[in-house]
Enzyme design. Structure first.
Site, PDB file in Angstrom:
ATOM      1  CB  ILE A  13      87.718  49.023  29.452  1.00 22.94           C
ATOM      2  CG1 ILE A  13      87.611  49.268  30.610  1.00 22.94           C
ATOM      3  CG2 ILE A  13      88.465  50.002  28.255  1.00 22.94           C
ATOM      4  CD1 ILE A  13      89.540  49.877  31.176  1.00 22.94           C
ATOM      5  CE1 TYR A 169      98.901  46.882  35.928  1.00 20.31           C
ATOM      6  CE2 TYR A 169      99.069  48.625  37.558  1.00 20.31           C
ATOM      7  CZ  TYR A 169      98.480  47.827  36.353  1.00 20.31           C
ATOM      8  OH  TYR A 169      97.182  47.407  35.614  1.00 20.31           O
ATOM      9  CE  LYS A 173      99.541  48.082  32.660  1.00 19.46           C
ATOM     10  NZ  LYS A 173      99.032  47.313  31.981  1.00 19.46           N
ATOM     11  CB  ILE A 202      87.664  51.774  34.922  1.00 17.60           C
ATOM     12  CG1 ILE A 202      88.778  53.104  34.390  1.00 17.60           C
ATOM     13  CG2 ILE A 202      86.036  51.806  34.165  1.00 17.60           C
ATOM     14  CD1 ILE A 202      88.107  54.377  34.372  1.00 17.60           C
ATOM     15  CB  THR A 204      85.974  46.359  35.348  1.00 22.09           C
ATOM     16  OG1 THR A 204      86.722  46.189  36.147  1.00 22.09           O
ATOM     17  CG2 THR A 204      86.210  47.733  34.558  1.00 22.09           C
TER      18      THR A 204
END
Length: 279
Positions: A13, A169, A173, A202, A204
């Protein structure tokens, strides 16, 4: 003086956004692992970009300050792409809070003192921050405005409150988007902007491992039941990043952009909703 784009976290990214916004500029690639930075530098330099590398540990203010010193020796900092972090499957709650929450606060505090007028920053957060139920106004303010060095001492972030790595987490965030909103006020006094992108799944190399790992079935089901029905790509995140960092995004600052193919929508209002949420 040369314009410098600092990329913190040299994964797919960060690289994809850098390719969109760094033509004619100098890219400083910073990562916890030198080999990651060098691998990214090889790809970008072969694509025609002027590149340098640097090691950085975002959980260390001294290390972040050293990164800034390196960058300012190269030119003026015109852009920051902060894409470093750890996932719940990679680290303990303590490490997640230190890297993702405290580290982002340090990045914003330190770079907010040196970013040039007209500069901009993108913080890569996560859809997970949008799964957390609403916090109180006081909790929002703690996450948004507490100086970084005092942040992890707050009662809401202590081990007896943080349930597990996923909770750490999610808090981190959510804290990232709130911190960006607050820092946008300070960055604006320098004529600079800062925004957050909160991607979903995403594709990856790490994501491919997780999709086939122990938690893979849950991830695959999440994608199947989402409105988009698929994972995203780094280039799709980069397209939004380029808008936010470029001339067409100059009226956008302090904002958080959720781009997860509708997974969060399905979590709160669709087939992915837990029983307690759906009722």
């Amino acid at each position: 003086m040369k314009d410098i784009i600092v990329v913190i976290g040299t994964g797919s990214i960060g690289q994809a956004i850098a390719r969109r916004v760094s033509a004619g500029k100098h890219v400083l690639l910073a990562d916890l692992k030198q080999e990651n930075a060098e691998a990214a530098a090889k790809v970008l330099s072969e694509a025609g970009f002027e590149v340098s590398t640097c090691i950085v540990d975002v959980s260390s203010r001294t290390s972040v300050q050293a990164l800034i010193q390196t960058a300012t020796q190269l030119g003026q900092i015109g852009g920051v792409i902060h894409a470093a972090g750890v996932s719940p499957s990679q680290a303990s709650p303590e490490v997640i809070l230190k890297v993702d929450l405290y580290g982002t606060a340090v990045i914003l505090e330190e770079f907010g003192q040196v970013i040039r007028s007209g500069g901009s920053c993108i913080v890569i957060s996560s859809q997970s921050g949008h799964r957390l139920p609403a916090l109180t106004q006081d909790e929002d303010r703690i996450l948004a405005t507490t100086p970084a060095e005092e942040l992890l001492q707050q009662p809401m972030l202590q081990p007896d409150v943080i349930r597990d790595s996923l909770h750490a987490y999610q808090i981190s965030k959510r804290g990232n988007s709130l911190r960006v909103m607050a820092e946008a006020v300070r960055w604006g006094k320098r004529g600079a902007r800062v925004n957050t992108i909160s991607p979903g799944i995403i594709i990856t190399p790490l994501t491919k491992d997780e999709l086939t790992g122990p938690r893979g079935e849950g991830y695959r089901n999440m994608l199947k039941l989402s409105p988009a029905g698929r994972a995203g790509t780094p280039d799709e995140v980069a397209a939004l990043g380029a808008l936010l960092m470029g001339p067409e995004g100059t009226f956008i600052t302090g904002s958080d952009f959720l781009m997860d193919g509708g997974v969060t929508a399905a979590y709160w209002f669709g087939e992915l909703a837990p029983i307690s949420v759906s009722k």
